[in-house]
Design an enzyme around this catalytic site. Structure first.
Site, PDB file in Angstrom:
ATOM      1  N   LYS A 426       0.837  -1.204   0.000  1.00 58.07           N
ATOM      2  CA  LYS A 426       0.000   0.000   0.000  1.00 58.07           C
ATOM      3  C   LYS A 426       0.869   1.250   0.000  1.00 58.07           C
ATOM      4  CE  LYS A 426      -1.953   1.947   3.587  1.00 58.07           C
ATOM      5  NZ  LYS A 426      -2.754   2.277   4.775  1.00 58.07           N
ATOM      6  N   TRP A 527      -9.768   0.787   1.541  1.00 58.09           N
ATOM      7  CA  TRP A 527     -10.795   1.635   2.175  1.00 58.09           C
ATOM      8  C   TRP A 527     -10.238   2.733   3.079  1.00 58.09           C
ATOM      9  CZ3 TRP A 527     -10.921  -3.693   3.863  1.00 58.09           C
ATOM     10  CH2 TRP A 527     -11.478  -4.556   2.915  1.00 58.09           C
ATOM     11  N   HIS A 528      -9.066   3.242   2.749  1.00 56.36           N
ATOM     12  CA  HIS A 528      -8.483   4.308   3.568  1.00 56.36           C
ATOM     13  C   HIS A 528      -8.638   5.673   2.902  1.00 56.36           C
ATOM     14  CE1 HIS A 528      -5.697   1.130   5.637  1.00 56.36           C
ATOM     15  NE2 HIS A 528      -6.977   0.990   5.941  1.00 56.36           N
ATOM     16  N   TYR A 529      -9.731   5.841   2.173  1.00 54.51           N
ATOM     17  CA  TYR A 529      -9.977   7.123   1.503  1.00 54.51           C
ATOM     18  C   TYR A 529     -10.245   8.226   2.525  1.00 54.51           C
ATOM     19  CZ  TYR A 529     -14.615   4.931   1.889  1.00 54.51           C
ATOM     20  OH  TYR A 529     -15.732   4.272   2.351  1.00 54.51           O
TER      21      TYR A 529
END
Length: 593
Positions: A426, A527-529
């Site tokens: 990531k 899902w770390h927006y």
């Protein structure tokens, strides 16, 4: 020493409690005893008096109205209720009786559930990456991989937060819902491989974000049960806290007769579609606080008339405040995975081991498949079932025929295909950003979101560096000894990973030759927006919305970067931190907190 009778009594009580918790109905009843302030939205009456009305007097008026009972909203509400009346409005249901949320083995099922009552709401960014947002009390803590780690000191300093209060707020969360994981064999192999390729030192088990390899915390206990932000509500004052579930806020109500618009209440619909209005106490320091997350908060501002004037007028939304920055600066940390097959059974594990590199890349790991051999053949939605990550479909290829072809292919996949593990790579702090725009005025519909993955060349270069590290891990002696497989070439590792991605993105012939192309073609999300309501553009340093009174934002939409390797710890901490700060500023020592 306890008597035999006492032991029998304790045993009977435990057995009775287990029987209660073993059924959905039992769980439903049990949470009502523990959280008596949680009610369905239809129980709200705009005209009748409420036992939860503000201590300042009046029917259904509150000192604080919090929109969004998620990762930040729950600790925020629990803490503020120590001194003031609080109404927390959550559009979803409770997590307590939902086995897809509660059990580690069902992690991917909640994400795959695309029904209107699912704890996760499926959406697709215009980039073509499939994604999810939470729709349940407890927010993202109910559908994520559970990893818990704090932000680094640099992040805290850049936010201008009080380090002492930060270091008091993290433990408040940790004592209630965070656990030390039992390290899975796959996680041990990846840990040792990270150290071998130079991601050192080994920092052991720690919540701290420091360079090297570490084991982080988890919100899953040793029985594989998830503990969410919703449980932090048990720290609230039941006499001053009201939590309404299935309460879908439509918009914020403003008084525009003064020099600046003033938030006075919210309009929401209950589970039956009936509309209600909840109002603030008529005091200057009473506030509506948005904690709807990086998608929901900018969307709510726009629906309420705060945003770019031209965009609002196109949808016939009355303009309360013209602010061109609402919905801008949206970012998501792109993730790519390397699949590692195994000739031995692999225990299911979500993220436990993390490598924090100096290249701006995080390396994580997951493994196994928690369901029965037959469950892989079920229709789980358009996603990678083996780890629950959502896959990629280019917009032009997103046709009904393509989706049906995917379902058909998925059904024919052998269970053995998911026996291996995954190495997750990531990008930290992506430079590439996008924006959020309304498609219509229906709050239940997803807005249009663009993240522009890898638009900036530095983001792409870091992905290439990360994939090189991940393939070295896959080739390491620790991993091959664990999998009982031969050391494979980089080309074969990448080819297996392209196939294991289980998505519809058109493959390029140079996927395994060009790491840049591999990154672009296999990008997914974890899902770390974040972003859309940045400090200095939409809110001030105290997170009060610029240009209006009595409106504040407390969630990840204010972030320009995602804190730590995984943000949930800091978002929960932020809810507690901001509530304590508000109470101390408003009451001083009288706050008693």
């Amino acid at each position: 020493m306890a008597s035999v009778g006492a032991v029998k009594l304790i045993f009977c009580f435990v057995l009775w409690l287990s029987n209660i918790l073993s059924s959905c109905q039992g769980k439903e009843n049990f949470y009502k005893y523990q959280y008596p302030f949680i009610r369905r939205a239809s129980s709200f009456s705009s005209s009748s008096s409420s036992s939860f009305s503000s201590s300042s007097g009046g029917d259904n008026v509150y000192d604080y109205i919090i929109v969004g009972g998620g990762t930040a909203g729950c600790p925020l509400a629990a803490t503020l209720s120590q001194n003031f009346s609080v109404l927390l409005l959550e559009r979803g249901g409770v997590p307590f009786s939902n086995s897809n949320v509660s059990l580690l083995q069902n992690f991917h099922i909640a994400l795959a559930d695309t029904s209107p009552t699912s704890a996760s709401q499926f959406f697709v960014s215009t980039d073509g990456v499939l994604n999810a947002r939470a729709r349940v009390l407890g927010g993202g803590t109910c559908i994520n991989a559970g990893f818990y780690t704090r932000a680094n000191a640099r992040f805290i300093k850049r936010k201008g937060w009080d380090a002492k209060l930060v270091n008091e707020s993290y433990p408040w969360v940790e004592k209630q819902i965070v656990h030390r994981p039992k390290l899975a064999p796959w996680q041990k192999a990846v840990r040792d491989s990270l150290l071998d390729i130079g991601v050192s030192p080994f920092n052991g088990f720690t919540y701290d974000h420091i360079y090297g390899t570490k084991i982080g915390g988890t919100i899953f206990d040793r029985f594989g049960r998830r503990h969410t932000a919703a449980e932090l509500l048990s720290s609230g004052n039941p006499r001053k806290l009201t939590v309404l579930i299935h309460a879908s806020v439509q918009k914020i109500v403003f008084d525009t007769t003064g020099k600046q618009p003033k938030a006075v209440g919210v309009i929401f619909k209950d589970e039956n579609g009936n509309q209600h209005q909840a109002n603030l106490v008529n005091k200057a320091k009473s506030e509506i606080i948005l904690s709807c997350g990086a998608i929901g908060t900018p969307q709510m501002l726009l629906l309420s008339g705060i945003g770019p004037k031209a965009d609002l007028k196109k949808l016939n939304i009355p303009v309360v405040l013209n602010n061109k920055f609402v919905g801008k600066g949206m970012a998501d940390n792109p993730m790519n995975t390397i699949f590692v097959p195994s000739n031995r059974p692999v225990e299911q594990s979500l993220i436990q081991t993390v490598g924090i590199t100096k290249k701006g890349v995080y390396i994580e790991a997951s493994s196994g498949f928690g369901q029965s051999n037959n469950s892989i053949h079920c229709h789980h939605g358009i996603m990678s079932a083996e780890i629950g990550q959502l896959s990629t479909i280019p917009p032009k290829q997103r046709t009904p025929e393509a989706i049906q072809e995917y379902i058909k292919n998925k059904r024919n996949l052998p269970h053995e295909a998911f026996k291996g593990g995954f190495i997750l790579e990531k990008i930290a702090n992506p430079i590439s950003t996008g924006e959020l725009n309304l498609i219509n005025t229906n709050v239940d519909d997803n807005p249009s979101v663009t993240f522009n993955y890898f638009k900036h060349p530095y983001d792409l270069q870091r992905c290439v560096d990360g994939i090189r590290m991940a393939t070295k891990i896959a080739q390491s002696e620790h991993v091959t000894n664990f999998t009982r497989c031969n050391k494979e070439t980089v080309d074969k590792i990448l080819n297996m990973s392209v196939e294991a991605s289980v998505n519809l993105i058109p493959r390029h012939t140079n996927d395994t030759k060009s790491l840049e192309q591999f990154c672009k073609d296999t990008v997914i999300t974890i899902w770390h927006y974040h972003g859309g309501s940045h400090v200095g553009k939409v809110v001030n340093p105290e997170y009060k919305v610029l240009g209006v009174n009595r409106l504040r934002i407390v969630d990840g939409s204010t972030f320009t970067e995602s804190p730590g390797t995984n943000p949930q710890a800091t978002v929960m901490m932020m809810g507690r931190y901001m509530a304590v700060k508000i109470l101390r500023e408003r009451l001083g020592r009288a706050a008693g907190i």
